[in-house]
Design an enzyme around this catalytic site. Structure first.
Site, PDB file in Angstrom:
ATOM      1  N   HIS A 171      -7.610   9.490  -1.856  1.00 16.12           N
ATOM      2  CA  HIS A 171      -6.943   9.402  -0.549  1.00 16.12           C
ATOM      3  C   HIS A 171      -7.803   9.964   0.592  1.00 16.12           C
ATOM      4  CE1 HIS A 171      -2.561   9.116   1.074  1.00 16.12           C
ATOM      5  NE2 HIS A 171      -3.415   8.854   2.033  1.00 16.12           N
TER       6      HIS A 171
ATOM      7  N   TYR B 148       3.223   9.792  -0.581  1.00 18.56           N
ATOM      8  CA  TYR B 148       4.297   9.175   0.204  1.00 18.56           C
ATOM      9  C   TYR B 148       5.666   9.400  -0.443  1.00 18.56           C
ATOM     10  CZ  TYR B 148       0.453   6.497   2.407  1.00 18.56           C
ATOM     11  OH  TYR B 148      -0.706   6.112   3.031  1.00 18.56           O
TER      12      TYR B 148
ATOM     13  N   ASP C  91       0.835  -1.206   0.000  1.00 22.28           N
ATOM     14  CA  ASP C  91       0.000   0.000   0.000  1.00 22.28           C
ATOM     15  C   ASP C  91       0.868   1.252   0.000  1.00 22.28           C
ATOM     16  OD1 ASP C  91      -2.896   1.160   0.748  1.00 22.28           O
ATOM     17  OD2 ASP C  91      -1.376   2.266   1.859  1.00 22.28           O
TER      18      ASP C  91
ATOM     19  N   LYS D 269      -2.656   5.956  -4.399  1.00 22.78           N
ATOM     20  CA  LYS D 269      -3.781   6.849  -4.063  1.00 22.78           C
ATOM     21  C   LYS D 269      -3.613   8.226  -4.703  1.00 22.78           C
ATOM     22  CE  LYS D 269      -3.695   4.676   0.524  1.00 22.78           C
ATOM     23  NZ  LYS D 269      -2.283   4.566   0.876  1.00 22.78           N
TER      24      LYS D 269
HETATM   25  P1  NAD Z   1       0.762   1.394  11.940  1.00 21.51           P
HETATM   26  O1  NAD Z   1      -0.429   1.281  12.803  1.00 21.51           O
HETATM   27  O2  NAD Z   1       0.997   0.379  10.892  1.00 21.51           O
HETATM   28  O3  NAD Z   1       2.017   1.503  12.907  1.00 21.51           O
HETATM   29  C1  NAD Z   1       3.299   1.657  12.429  1.00 21.51           C
HETATM   30  C2  NAD Z   1       4.253   1.808  13.603  1.00 21.51           C
HETATM   31  O4  NAD Z   1       4.233   0.627  14.392  1.00 21.51           O
HETATM   32  C3  NAD Z   1       5.675   2.008  13.141  1.00 21.51           C
HETATM   33  O5  NAD Z   1       6.312   2.904  14.040  1.00 21.51           O
HETATM   34  C4  NAD Z   1       6.286   0.633  13.264  1.00 21.51           C
HETATM   35  O6  NAD Z   1       7.644   0.660  13.495  1.00 21.51           O
HETATM   36  C5  NAD Z   1       5.544   0.069  14.437  1.00 21.51           C
HETATM   37  N1  NAD Z   1       5.408  -1.406  14.328  1.00 21.51           N
HETATM   38  C6  NAD Z   1       4.980  -2.114  13.261  1.00 21.51           C
HETATM   39  N2  NAD Z   1       4.984  -3.424  13.548  1.00 21.51           N
HETATM   40  C7  NAD Z   1       5.430  -3.540  14.805  1.00 21.51           C
HETATM   41  C8  NAD Z   1       5.653  -4.649  15.656  1.00 21.51           C
HETATM   42  N3  NAD Z   1       5.415  -5.889  15.267  1.00 21.51           N
HETATM   43  N4  NAD Z   1       6.123  -4.404  16.919  1.00 21.51           N
HETATM   44  C9  NAD Z   1       6.358  -3.134  17.345  1.00 21.51           C
HETATM   45  N5  NAD Z   1       6.162  -2.042  16.588  1.00 21.51           N
HETATM   46  C10 NAD Z   1       5.700  -2.249  15.318  1.00 21.51           C
HETATM   47  O7  NAD Z   1       0.743   2.894  11.323  1.00 21.51           O
HETATM   48  P2  NAD Z   1       0.815   3.569   9.901  1.00 21.51           P
HETATM   49  O8  NAD Z   1       2.100   3.436   9.241  1.00 21.51           O
HETATM   50  O9  NAD Z   1       0.273   4.946  10.126  1.00 21.51           O
HETATM   51  O10 NAD Z   1      -0.291   2.818   9.026  1.00 21.51           O
HETATM   52  C11 NAD Z   1       0.009   1.707   8.221  1.00 21.51           C
HETATM   53  C12 NAD Z   1      -0.176   2.019   6.748  1.00 21.51           C
HETATM   54  O11 NAD Z   1      -1.490   2.522   6.501  1.00 21.51           O
HETATM   55  C13 NAD Z   1       0.718   3.154   6.246  1.00 21.51           C
HETATM   56  O12 NAD Z   1       2.050   2.725   6.046  1.00 21.51           O
HETATM   57  C14 NAD Z   1       0.008   3.531   4.983  1.00 21.51           C
HETATM   58  O13 NAD Z   1       0.300   2.594   3.946  1.00 21.51           O
HETATM   59  C15 NAD Z   1      -1.454   3.421   5.406  1.00 21.51           C
HETATM   60  N6  NAD Z   1      -2.036   4.720   5.827  1.00 21.51           N
HETATM   61  C16 NAD Z   1      -3.045   5.243   5.086  1.00 21.51           C
HETATM   62  C17 NAD Z   1      -3.637   6.435   5.449  1.00 21.51           C
HETATM   63  C18 NAD Z   1      -4.764   6.977   4.637  1.00 21.51           C
HETATM   64  O14 NAD Z   1      -5.145   8.139   4.840  1.00 21.51           O
HETATM   65  N7  NAD Z   1      -5.316   6.221   3.733  1.00 21.51           N
HETATM   66  C19 NAD Z   1      -3.191   7.136   6.585  1.00 21.51           C
HETATM   67  C20 NAD Z   1      -2.137   6.591   7.345  1.00 21.51           C
HETATM   68  C21 NAD Z   1      -1.594   5.366   6.958  1.00 21.51           C
END
Ligand code: NAD
Length: 277
Positions: free
Chosen positions: A112, A54, A49, A79
């Site tokens: 988005h 990004y 994704d 997106k």
């Molecule tokens: P997330 O909830 O996936 O959390 C990511 C954080 O958690 C990072 O700091 C990572 O190091 C940590 N993490 C991941 N796995 C872990 C584990 N097993 N143990 C400990 N820590 C861990 O947050 P995110 O990145 O905001 O969201 C995921 C994805 O969603 C984004 O990368 C993006 O692709 C998407 N996204 C979309 C929108 C949107 O508006 N559509 C907004 C935000 C994110």
């Protein structure tokens, strides 16, 4: 040793399907995205994704080509950013994303954010319908759309998005939007499924994880699978990417599910879709 089950897929309303677990690449550089995709595909992920905003579509494209996995087996989402929602801009934006990705088409193209103050999300949706007909994206959907935004685009075009990607984690469980999606035949996809890491330290979840001999991340991502949604956790580290993948090798009991349900507190980590953009 028990084998980890394959990542299940969800059927989309256009006949295609989407994996229930994928890799999010927000806040990764091109190089990090490429490396993370390699680790993810080795671990069995097929869904990646990204988004124009990004700034790493080129790295994602490289990652796809260097993964050793056939393009047809991968599911690539990108997106449309908010300032490109006018019809011609939206049409140009997907072409520009495909050039950066160096791909002929993506599997899912999303608006988005509705960015309602711009008054253009309906126009953008009409552009996405055309882009799908032209074969530049296999499926089309939206992200961060509330019920009123969904009703507007469906009412005006008769075309229901395949996916609505929304913030969804134990502190923001989105029950009413998930119920609406189920009625309309829209797959819910969870962004920030780990609450950007903030939910991982919740004591209910850490205790549950300890009892189950799992990690908090695995418990949370297993809960997403129980909800029947697709989740796209982000990590650049191979070990965490594998750990998140391994959320499928166990089940949560009904008491565990009730305990997680009680954590809902309407706690957003991201912006409010009614006003953002
Ligand atoms: P997330 O909830 O996936 O959390 C990511 C954080 O958690 C990072 O700091 C990572 O190091 C940590 N993490 C991941 N796995 C872990 C584990 N097993 N143990 C400990 N820590 C861990 O947050 P995110 O990145 O905001 O969201 C995921 C994805 O969603 C984004 O990368 C993006 O692709 C998407 N996204 C979309 C929108 C949107 O508006 N559509 C907004 C935000 C994110």
């Amino acid at each position: 040793m028990n084998a980890i089950p394959a990542i299940p897929v969800l059927k989309l309303n256009d006949g295609h399907s989407i994996p229930q677990l994928g890799l999010g690449v927000w806040q990764m550089s091109d190089g990090e995205a490429e490396t993370a995709i390699k680790a993810a595909t080795i671990a069995g992920y097929r869904l990646i994704d990204t988004a124009a905003i990004y700034g790493n579509e080129a790295g994602v494209g490289e990652g796809v080509r260097n993964s050793g996995v056939e393009r047809e087996e991968l599911f690539i989402t990108t997106k449309l950013w908010n300032d490109q929602q006018a019809r011609e801009s939206a049409r140009r934006a997907l072409r520009a994303s495909l050039e950066r990705l160096r791909l002929k088409s993506v599997d899912l193209y999303l608006i988005h954010w509705p960015a309602p103050s711009r008054g253009l999300f309906l126009e953008a949706w009409k552009a996405l319908i055309e882009l799908k007909q032209e074969g530049l994206t296999r499926s089309i959907g939206v992200s961060n759309f509330n019920a009123d935004h969904l009703e507007r685009i469906i009412g005006e075009t008769g075309v229901t998005p395949a996916v609505n990607q929304i913030e969804l984690h134990p502190y923001l469980q989105q029950r009413s939007l998930r119920e609406l999606h189920a009625r309309l035949g829209i797959v819910t996809q969870a962004w920030s499924p780990l609450g950007q890491g903030q939910v991982l330290r919740n004591p209910t979840l850490t205790a549950m994880a300890k009892r189950l001999n799992r990690t908090s991340a695995q418990v949370i991502l297993r809960w997403h699978q129980h909800l029947g949604v697709s989740a796209i956790p982000k990590s650049v580290r191979a070990q965490r990417i594998q750990e998140n993948r391994d959320c499928l090798g166990f089940t949560l009991g009904s008491d565990d599910l009730v305990a997680i349900e009680s954590l809902d507190r309407g706690g957003r980590v991201g912006p409010d879709p009614a006003t953002f953009g």
